[in-house]
Scaffold this motif. Structure first.
Motif, PDB file in Angstrom:
ATOM      1  N   MET A  20       0.826  -1.201   0.000  1.00  0.00           N
ATOM      2  CA  MET A  20       0.000   0.000   0.000  1.00  0.00           C
ATOM      3  C   MET A  20       0.860   1.251   0.000  1.00  0.00           C
ATOM      4  O   MET A  20       0.365   2.347   0.182  1.00  0.00           O
ATOM      5  N   SER A  21       2.181   1.088  -0.183  1.00  0.00           N
ATOM      6  CA  SER A  21       3.114   2.195  -0.044  1.00  0.00           C
ATOM      7  C   SER A  21       3.892   2.404  -1.327  1.00  0.00           C
ATOM      8  O   SER A  21       4.204   1.459  -2.049  1.00  0.00           O
ATOM      9  N   VAL A  22       4.235   3.665  -1.569  1.00  0.00           N
ATOM     10  CA  VAL A  22       5.028   3.989  -2.742  1.00  0.00           C
ATOM     11  C   VAL A  22       5.931   5.169  -2.403  1.00  0.00           C
ATOM     12  O   VAL A  22       5.553   6.050  -1.630  1.00  0.00           O
ATOM     13  N   HIS A  23       7.124   5.157  -2.955  1.00  0.00           N
ATOM     14  CA  HIS A  23       8.064   6.250  -2.770  1.00  0.00           C
ATOM     15  C   HIS A  23       8.158   7.043  -4.059  1.00  0.00           C
ATOM     16  O   HIS A  23       8.500   6.504  -5.113  1.00  0.00           O
ATOM     17  N   VAL A  24       7.837   8.327  -3.998  1.00  0.00           N
ATOM     18  CA  VAL A  24       7.977   9.225  -5.142  1.00  0.00           C
ATOM     19  C   VAL A  24       9.293   9.977  -4.954  1.00  0.00           C
ATOM     20  O   VAL A  24       9.422  10.823  -4.064  1.00  0.00           O
ATOM     21  N   LEU A  65       2.197  11.743 -12.001  1.00  0.00           N
ATOM     22  CA  LEU A  65       2.671  10.959 -10.859  1.00  0.00           C
ATOM     23  C   LEU A  65       1.573  10.105 -10.252  1.00  0.00           C
ATOM     24  O   LEU A  65       1.817   8.959  -9.852  1.00  0.00           O
ATOM     25  N   TRP A  66       0.347  10.632 -10.174  1.00  0.00           N
ATOM     26  CA  TRP A  66      -0.729   9.852  -9.556  1.00  0.00           C
ATOM     27  C   TRP A  66      -1.056   8.616 -10.384  1.00  0.00           C
ATOM     28  O   TRP A  66      -1.391   7.575  -9.845  1.00  0.00           O
ATOM     29  N   GLY A  67      -0.925   8.723 -11.684  1.00  0.00           N
ATOM     30  CA  GLY A  67      -1.120   7.550 -12.522  1.00  0.00           C
ATOM     31  C   GLY A  67      -0.093   6.477 -12.243  1.00  0.00           C
ATOM     32  O   GLY A  67      -0.400   5.281 -12.267  1.00  0.00           O
ATOM     33  N   LYS A  68       1.136   6.894 -11.947  1.00  0.00           N
ATOM     34  CA  LYS A  68       2.191   5.935 -11.637  1.00  0.00           C
ATOM     35  C   LYS A  68       2.076   5.394 -10.216  1.00  0.00           C
ATOM     36  O   LYS A  68       2.538   4.290  -9.940  1.00  0.00           O
ATOM     37  N   ILE A  69       1.469   6.167  -9.324  1.00  0.00           N
ATOM     38  CA  ILE A  69       1.263   5.683  -7.954  1.00  0.00           C
ATOM     39  C   ILE A  69       0.309   4.500  -7.956  1.00  0.00           C
ATOM     40  O   ILE A  69       0.459   3.560  -7.169  1.00  0.00           O
ATOM     41  N   ALA A  70      -0.674   4.542  -8.820  1.00  0.00           N
ATOM     42  CA  ALA A  70      -1.469   3.359  -9.198  1.00  0.00           C
ATOM     43  C   ALA A  70      -2.054   2.591  -8.020  1.00  0.00           C
ATOM     44  O   ALA A  70      -1.823   1.402  -7.861  1.00  0.00           O
ATOM     45  N   GLY A  71      -2.810   3.291  -7.187  1.00  0.00           N
ATOM     46  CA  GLY A  71      -3.588   2.580  -6.188  1.00  0.00           C
ATOM     47  C   GLY A  71      -3.038   2.589  -4.775  1.00  0.00           C
ATOM     48  O   GLY A  71      -3.761   2.298  -3.827  1.00  0.00           O
ATOM     49  N   GLU A  72      -1.749   2.902  -4.601  1.00  0.00           N
ATOM     50  CA  GLU A  72      -1.210   2.959  -3.249  1.00  0.00           C
ATOM     51  C   GLU A  72      -1.810   4.149  -2.488  1.00  0.00           C
ATOM     52  O   GLU A  72      -2.053   5.209  -3.069  1.00  0.00           O
ATOM     53  N   LEU A  73      -2.024   3.953  -1.208  1.00  0.00           N
ATOM     54  CA  LEU A  73      -2.699   4.966  -0.398  1.00  0.00           C
ATOM     55  C   LEU A  73      -1.746   5.729   0.511  1.00  0.00           C
ATOM     56  O   LEU A  73      -2.144   6.719   1.138  1.00  0.00           O
ATOM     57  N   PHE A  74      -0.478   5.282   0.583  1.00  0.00           N
ATOM     58  CA  PHE A  74       0.499   5.927   1.462  1.00  0.00           C
ATOM     59  C   PHE A  74       1.728   6.290   0.638  1.00  0.00           C
ATOM     60  O   PHE A  74       2.358   5.424   0.030  1.00  0.00           O
ATOM     61  N   VAL A  75       2.049   7.582   0.627  1.00  0.00           N
ATOM     62  CA  VAL A  75       3.095   8.108  -0.241  1.00  0.00           C
ATOM     63  C   VAL A  75       4.238   8.666   0.605  1.00  0.00           C
ATOM     64  O   VAL A  75       4.033   9.534   1.454  1.00  0.00           O
ATOM     65  N   LEU A  76       5.443   8.177   0.347  1.00  0.00           N
ATOM     66  CA  LEU A  76       6.667   8.725   0.934  1.00  0.00           C
ATOM     67  C   LEU A  76       7.355   9.564  -0.124  1.00  0.00           C
ATOM     68  O   LEU A  76       7.500   9.131  -1.275  1.00  0.00           O
ATOM     69  N   HIS A  83       5.939  19.760   0.775  1.00  0.00           N
ATOM     70  CA  HIS A  83       4.776  19.364   1.575  1.00  0.00           C
ATOM     71  C   HIS A  83       3.457  19.804   0.951  1.00  0.00           C
ATOM     72  O   HIS A  83       2.406  19.237   1.251  1.00  0.00           O
ATOM     73  N   HIS A  84       3.485  20.812   0.069  1.00  0.00           N
ATOM     74  CA  HIS A  84       2.245  21.217  -0.600  1.00  0.00           C
ATOM     75  C   HIS A  84       1.697  20.105  -1.488  1.00  0.00           C
ATOM     76  O   HIS A  84       0.501  20.123  -1.825  1.00  0.00           O
ATOM     77  N   LEU A  85       2.521  19.126  -1.850  1.00  0.00           N
ATOM     78  CA  LEU A  85       2.017  17.992  -2.626  1.00  0.00           C
ATOM     79  C   LEU A  85       1.049  17.144  -1.803  1.00  0.00           C
ATOM     80  O   LEU A  85       0.259  16.382  -2.377  1.00  0.00           O
ATOM     81  N   ALA A  86       1.090  17.281  -0.475  1.00  0.00           N
ATOM     82  CA  ALA A  86       0.169  16.513   0.365  1.00  0.00           C
ATOM     83  C   ALA A  86      -1.276  16.807   0.008  1.00  0.00           C
ATOM     84  O   ALA A  86      -2.134  15.912   0.075  1.00  0.00           O
ATOM     85  N   ALA A  87      -1.577  18.056  -0.350  1.00  0.00           N
ATOM     86  CA  ALA A  87      -2.952  18.387  -0.724  1.00  0.00           C
ATOM     87  C   ALA A  87      -3.364  17.644  -1.985  1.00  0.00           C
ATOM     88  O   ALA A  87      -4.545  17.296  -2.153  1.00  0.00           O
ATOM     89  N   TRP A  88      -2.409  17.376  -2.876  1.00  0.00           N
ATOM     90  CA  TRP A  88      -2.706  16.621  -4.092  1.00  0.00           C
ATOM     91  C   TRP A  88      -2.820  15.132  -3.805  1.00  0.00           C
ATOM     92  O   TRP A  88      -3.706  14.468  -4.341  1.00  0.00           O
ATOM     93  N   TRP A  89      -1.938  14.579  -2.971  1.00  0.00           N
ATOM     94  CA  TRP A  89      -2.098  13.169  -2.588  1.00  0.00           C
ATOM     95  C   TRP A  89      -3.453  12.966  -1.910  1.00  0.00           C
ATOM     96  O   TRP A  89      -4.134  11.972  -2.159  1.00  0.00           O
ATOM     97  N   LEU A  90      -3.828  13.916  -1.043  1.00  0.00           N
ATOM     98  CA  LEU A  90      -5.116  13.842  -0.362  1.00  0.00           C
ATOM     99  C   LEU A  90      -6.264  13.842  -1.373  1.00  0.00           C
ATOM    100  O   LEU A  90      -7.207  13.037  -1.254  1.00  0.00           O
ATOM    101  N   ARG A  91      -6.215  14.700  -2.357  1.00  0.00           N
ATOM    102  CA  ARG A  91      -7.266  14.741  -3.379  1.00  0.00           C
ATOM    103  C   ARG A  91      -7.369  13.403  -4.107  1.00  0.00           C
ATOM    104  O   ARG A  91      -8.468  12.916  -4.395  1.00  0.00           O
ATOM    105  N   GLY A  92      -6.224  12.834  -4.409  1.00  0.00           N
ATOM    106  CA  GLY A  92      -6.231  11.559  -5.100  1.00  0.00           C
ATOM    107  C   GLY A  92      -6.864  10.456  -4.277  1.00  0.00           C
ATOM    108  O   GLY A  92      -7.661   9.655  -4.785  1.00  0.00           O
ATOM    109  N   VAL A  93      -6.534  10.407  -2.987  1.00  0.00           N
ATOM    110  CA  VAL A  93      -7.112   9.392  -2.108  1.00  0.00           C
ATOM    111  C   VAL A  93      -8.613   9.592  -1.966  1.00  0.00           C
ATOM    112  O   VAL A  93      -9.396   8.629  -2.002  1.00  0.00           O
ATOM    113  N   LEU A  94      -9.054  10.846  -1.819  1.00  0.00           N
ATOM    114  CA  LEU A  94     -10.487  11.116  -1.699  1.00  0.00           C
ATOM    115  C   LEU A  94     -11.238  10.684  -2.956  1.00  0.00           C
ATOM    116  O   LEU A  94     -12.335  10.118  -2.878  1.00  0.00           O
ATOM    117  N   ALA A  95     -10.650  10.969  -4.123  1.00  0.00           N
ATOM    118  CA  ALA A  95     -11.296  10.555  -5.369  1.00  0.00           C
ATOM    119  C   ALA A  95     -11.371   9.042  -5.474  1.00  0.00           C
ATOM    120  O   ALA A  95     -12.328   8.489  -6.023  1.00  0.00           O
TER     121      ALA A  95
END
Length: 306
Positions: A20-24, A65-76, A83-95
């Motif tokens: 469930m984890s991915v490193h960007v 990047l979100w296409g490459k994250i491909a389903g993982e819910l926890f991003v390192l 840290h402003h990317l957190a708002a984008w990771w959050l949007r992706g998880v909500l969607a």
């Protein structure tokens, strides 16, 4: 152990620690060989996104990047400059999950509540997260920096705080008595009791967690920013406490040290002006990685529920 048993154990570890984890990788802040999770190479995006970026650029980066994250819910990812990317990771998880009325919980030495331009920057991303449909409120834990003092506090999101959509739990030890009283600050003796009450208050609710390693003490993390007062075990305890009551739907972690590289002149000027002075920038990168990996090994399983 037989070869078959080894394969089964390896698959189990991958599923529970990396599945469930991915490193960007934006800035080589982490030693990718030690992470044991899937990698998304993104070094070409790092200088363009660091500290602040235009919305259109962020939209393009997120789409890729979100296409490459491909389903993982926890991003390192790397430095707290991102840290402003957190708002984008959050949007992706909500969607992806479709959850509503979620609570954003962050551990950070800075409140990241600044309403001044640039709009998409690491110092104001909490405001962008609160604009996401489905986010009920944000609760920030561990602030110990100057932003709560005058005149910096003038630039906080007063409207969100008055509505109860933004709450900040800062360290009294880092503030004047007047500031500690104004913001009802916590201290080293009562913060766990206070966090326990908070965790119970979000019982059964969907929660997204974002961690900036600058919330940790200097001996347990090396960051590009000023350091806070949490120990790594403190954050791990808080995450386990939160998981005991709430439903953690996803999360991210940044704040490791990396050498700053910028793409644009104004971005470089603002980043250099806003950052604290060295010496942290002169730390050996490998030494910084070793310190940060020890903290990661303690915090990441608690975040992901491994």
């Amino acid at each position: 152990m037989t070869k078959f048993e080894f394969i089964l154990v390896s698959l189990f570890v991958l599923r529970h620690n990396g599945g469930m984890s991915v490193h960007v990788n934006l800035d080589d802040a982490w030693d990718v060989g030690r992470l044991g999770m899937r990698q998304v190479p993104a070094l070409e995006w790092g200088p363009r996104l660091r500290y602040a970026a235009p919305r259109r650029m962020l939209e393009r980066a997120f789409a890729e990047l979100w296409g490459k994250i491909a389903g993982e819910l926890f991003v390192l990812y790397g430095s707290g400059d991102f840290h402003h990317l957190a708002a984008w990771w959050l949007r992706g998880v909500l969607a992806r999950t479709g959850d509503k009325n979620i609570v954003l919980v962050t551990f950070d030495n800075h409140p990241d509540w600044d309403v001044r331009p640039p709009r998409w920057a690491c110092g104001g991303w909490i405001n962008r997260a609160l604009e996401c449909e489905g986010v009920a409120k944000a609760s920030v834990w561990g602030c110990g920096n100057f932003e709560l003092r005058w005149p910096s506090r003038w630039f906080r999101n007063c409207w969100a705080m008055e509505l109860g959509r933004l709450e900040v739990h800062a360290w009294a030890e880092r503030q004047t008595p007047g500031v500690a009283k104004r913001f009802h600050c916590m201290n080293g003796g009562d913060w766990r009791e206070r966090f326990g009450r908070f965790a119970r208050s979000v019982r059964g609710m969907p929660v997204y967690v974002s961690i900036d390693m600058d919330a940790l003490v200097e001996t347990e993390a090396v960051s590009n920013w000023e350091q806070g007062l949490f120990a790594a075990e403190d954050v791990a305890w808080a995450l386990r406490e939160l998981r005991g009551w709430a439903r953690v739907i996803g999360g991210d972690m940044c704040g490791a040290f990396s050498y700053p590289v910028y793409d644009r002149a104004w971005q470089r000027f603002m980043g250099n002006w806003d950052h604290p002075p060295p010496p942290s920038l002169h730390r050996d990168l490998e030494q910084a990685r070793q310190v940060n990996h020890r903290a990661l090994e303690m915090i990441w399983p608690a975040l992901t529920g491994a």
